[in-house]
Design a protein around this motif. Structure first.
Motif: not given
Length: 389
Positions: A90-100
């Protein structure tokens, strides 16, 4: 020494998210242990006689702390492992969305570094910190693209303007070489005229570059004194063209470069004299002190100016082709461009407006300073119009 690349921001955020989740789960399990299992006895629990009558026949099983710990510990370990896996994924997906958005900004920065300034991010979504950063970056790219285009256009125009007198000089020298009987006095006079024009253009370019850099020393300046000095210096030109020159107004103090401000007023007055009626024209220079600014206004007569011509007058090498001028005082096309640059370097504003009866009104507003009162405590009186010519 080349530094080894570290962890990416996305991986750091993922580890942080997973760590927070695992630590939170561990604290929750610790709370269960501290406030629940610690009150269970360690030894075997022997129930009283009344317990059998309530529960029925047969010895009951009552777990102690050791039994509960062996049943609780594996489930707690499984729960922590699940929380760790959930935190990582979940952190990997959330971080990717936040850093897009940062990825899009970085891509735009790479394109700008490669020389492409036309790309824009145009980030959509709520107006958060990333949206604000993207909008600021788009504004920076837009201004940078405009500045680079202006510099390229200026360099091309300057090269063309400098090449013209050099080409004329080369032609005159070739003609003199091929025709030894040609009048040398005429040749020298024409070469001197061409050389003077090239020197004036070079000095104007250097002045324009200096005003753009803003590396001048700021001193108190009185715009009324600069207007009087400019009018006195340009009096012969006004007399030659039969133009009436008037200086009116009051003391208007600002802070800046005395040399640049004097050149600014000189350019305004000279343009007003040159671009005027062929006979019987007039120029008025007025200074005023406002609560928030010091103002100098130069107004001249002349033929009506089309509105679409006004915005182009401050561009380098753009001359008002419909205004009256002669070849002798055609200038190099940098007069109002230098004025605009000096005003901008002094954090002022420049307004150009056509007069209904013909001619132009140029108003310069510079940051004002406190006006000193007269020895009697009264304000300085407004000077009456003083005709110079």
């Amino acid at each position: 020494m080349r530094r080894r690349p570290g962890l990416s921001a996305r991986l750091k955020l993922t580890i942080s998210y997973a760590g927070v989740i695992v630590v939170s789960g561990a604290l929750l399990l610790a709370v269960v242990w501290v406030f629940l299992l610690r009150y269970v006895p360690d030894n075997v629990i022997t129930p009283g006689p009344g317990f059998y009558r309530q529960r029925g026949p047969g010895p009951p099983f009552i777990p102690n702390r050791f039994d509960l710990w062996h049943a609780f510990a594996p489930r707690a370990a499984q729960a922590l492992a699940f929380l760790l896996l959930l935190g990582l994924v979940g952190g990997w997906l959330l971080a990717g969305r936040m850093l897009a958005p940062l990825t899009r900004i970085a891509d735009a920065a790479r394109q700008a570094a490669d020389g492409s300034l036309s790309h824009r991010i145009r980030l959509e979504g709520p107006r958060d910190e990333f949206r604000e950063l993207a909008d600021v970056f788009d504004t920076m790219l837009e201004r940078l693209e405009s500045h680079v285009a202006e510099q390229q256009r200026f360099a091309a125009n300057a090269s063309h303007e400098l090449r013209t007198p050099l080409a004329i000089s080369q032609t005159l020298l070739d003609v003199a070489r091929n025709d030894p009987t040609r009048n040398r006095d005429e040749l020298i006079e024409r070469l001197q005229s061409v050389n003077t024009r090239a020197i004036d253009l070079t000095e104007a370019l250097l002045l324009l570059s200096r005003s753009d850099r803003r590396n001048f020393t700021r001193e108190p300046v009185d715009l009324s004194l600069a207007a009087e000095e400019a009018a006195e210096t340009l009096l012969p030109l006004a007399e030659k063209r039969q133009v009436t020159l008037e200086v009116t107004g009051e003391r208007a103090r600002t802070v800046g470069s005395p040399e640049l401000i004097l050149r600014m007023v000189m350019n305004l007055v000279q343009n007003a004299i040159v671009h005027n009626l062929p006979d019987g024209g007039g120029v008025t220079v007025h200074t005023a002190a406002r609560p928030d600014a010091s103002v100098v206004r130069v107004e001249n007569t002349g033929p009506p100016l089309p509105p679409e011509l006004i915005p182009t007058l401050t561009e380098p090498f753009q001359r008002g082709t419909r205004r009256i001028r002669t070849d002798e005082h055609a200038g190099v096309g940098l007069g109002l461009a230098i004025v605009h640059s000096i005003v901008r370097a002094h954090d002022g504003t420049l307004d150009l407006a056509p007069r209904p009866a013909g001619g132009l009104v140029v108003t310069v507003r510079l940051p004002g300073t406190r006006q000193d009162p007269s020895p009697t405590g009264a304000q300085q009186p407004v000077r009456e119009p003083s005709p110079v010519v």
